[in-house]
Design a protein around this motif. Structure first.
Motif, PDB file in Angstrom:
ATOM      1  N   SER A 235      30.294 -18.080  53.751  1.00 39.16           N
ATOM      2  CA  SER A 235      29.373 -18.079  54.883  1.00 39.16           C
ATOM      3  C   SER A 235      29.715 -19.123  55.932  1.00 39.16           C
ATOM      4  CB  SER A 235      27.941 -18.314  54.391  1.00 39.16           C
ATOM      5  OG  SER A 235      27.864 -19.532  53.692  1.00 39.16           O
TER       6      SER A 235
ATOM      7  N   SER B  63      26.436 -22.870  65.111  1.00 34.05           N
ATOM      8  CA  SER B  63      26.291 -21.477  64.694  1.00 34.05           C
ATOM      9  C   SER B  63      25.542 -20.709  65.767  1.00 34.05           C
ATOM     10  CB  SER B  63      25.515 -21.378  63.369  1.00 34.05           C
ATOM     11  OG  SER B  63      24.174 -21.786  63.536  1.00 34.05           O
TER      12      SER B  63
ATOM     13  N   VAL C 271      21.650 -17.312  62.550  1.00 32.93           N
ATOM     14  CA  VAL C 271      22.364 -17.631  61.316  1.00 32.93           C
ATOM     15  C   VAL C 271      21.484 -18.574  60.499  1.00 32.93           C
ATOM     16  CG1 VAL C 271      24.391 -18.726  60.298  1.00 32.93           C
ATOM     17  CG2 VAL C 271      24.630 -17.360  62.370  1.00 32.93           C
TER      18      VAL C 271
ATOM     19  N   TYR D 233      28.854 -18.800  60.506  1.00 35.52           N
ATOM     20  CA  TYR D 233      28.806 -17.506  61.194  1.00 35.52           C
ATOM     21  C   TYR D 233      28.293 -16.409  60.276  1.00 35.52           C
ATOM     22  CZ  TYR D 233      30.259 -13.435  63.894  1.00 35.52           C
ATOM     23  OH  TYR D 233      30.260 -12.267  64.592  1.00 35.52           O
ATOM     24  N   SER D 234      27.566 -15.472  60.849  1.00 35.97           N
ATOM     25  CA  SER D 234      27.229 -14.216  60.168  1.00 35.97           C
ATOM     26  C   SER D 234      27.313 -13.091  61.195  1.00 35.97           C
ATOM     27  CB  SER D 234      25.839 -14.274  59.530  1.00 35.97           C
ATOM     28  OG  SER D 234      24.837 -14.442  60.508  1.00 35.97           O
TER      29      SER D 234
ATOM     30  N   ARG E  77      22.329 -11.167  62.079  1.00 34.08           N
ATOM     31  CA  ARG E  77      21.533 -12.151  62.811  1.00 34.08           C
ATOM     32  C   ARG E  77      20.330 -11.496  63.486  1.00 34.08           C
ATOM     33  NH1 ARG E  77      25.066 -13.883  66.926  1.00 34.08           N
ATOM     34  NH2 ARG E  77      26.891 -12.794  66.113  1.00 34.08           N
TER      35      ARG E  77
END
Length: 230
Positions: free
Chosen positions: A10, A44, A48, A180-181, A186
């Motif tokens: 992640s 981020s 996130v 980051y996602s 998000r």
């Protein structure tokens, strides 16, 4: 060279620098147990969930004998608003209004100072006050400085200029951790947060509001002092 915090899918280390020891230590190649780390910073996109990452980093450094102090950039707003009155009230709830009003105020502060790094300066001030309080407390107990090993985790910046300023101030004592996602993840996360904390008379779509926040966070291209997280 300092050891790296544990990596997870992640998050990734994007700019890990060697920790520089305090001035009374001669070498910058000492193992972690001999190093006084200064500042790390999470970056981020909005939406996130950084709580697990934050907890992992904190646990790692605590296990190595560091004191971990968390700094939120928005904590500086409490003092800033005494001199720079918000155009729009800084809301504490509901969720969407809180996020929206804090983005607006951050942009406004940058605009008033004509400086896209000014919130990094505010974060440095928060760190200084924390260090000063700690040193005053330590010196009441002992005549000697403590040289306590501390890590300040800053959450979080929204402009490259802010990160650049921290690098200038702390040099090798600073490193950045990017989290980051995926975009849809998000949006789903934000939609749930907005839906769970909203006024009953607010009929706007939670997903539409979430998409707006994500797009705004990524690049407020029409606002020279807006957010730029891509």
């Amino acid at each position: 060279m300092a050891s790296r915090p544990p990596t997870k899918s992640s998050f990734k280390m994007t700019s890990l620098l060697v920790f520089q020891p305090s001035s009374w230590l001669a070498s910058s190649e000492l193992p972690l147990s001999n190093v006084a780390a200064e500042s790390s910073q999470l970056v981020s996109p909005i939406g996130v969930d950084t709580q697990d990452v934050d907890a992992s980093i904190s646990s790692y450094f605590k296990a190595e004998g560091y004191s971990v102090i968390h700094i939120k950039v928005t904590d500086s707003f409490k003092r800033l608003k005494e001199d720079i009155v918000p155009l729009k009230k800084l809301e504490s709830s509901p969720f969407y209004e809180r996020i929206d009003s804090h983005i607006e105020y951050g942009n406004y502060v940058r605009r008033k100072f004509n400086d896209n790094s000014v919130l990094a300066s505010a974060a440095v001030s928060l760190i200084f006050r924390q260090r000063w309080k700690s040193e005053v407390a330590n010196r009441l107990k002992s005549a000697l400085p403590s040289y306590e090993r501390r890590v300040y985790i800053i959450n979080q910046f929204k402009r490259k200029e802010e990160v650049d300023l921290l690098r200038q101030v702390y040099g090798a004592q600073f490193f950045q951790i990017s989290v980051y996602s995926r975009r849809e993840t998000r949006i789903k996360y934000l939609s749930a947060k907005i839906e769970a904390d909203r006024r009953q008379d607010d009929k706007r779509s939670s997903e539409d509001l979430a998409r707006f926040l994500v797009a705004r966070d990524e690049d407020e291209s029409r606002e020279p002092f807006g957010q730029r997280v891509t």
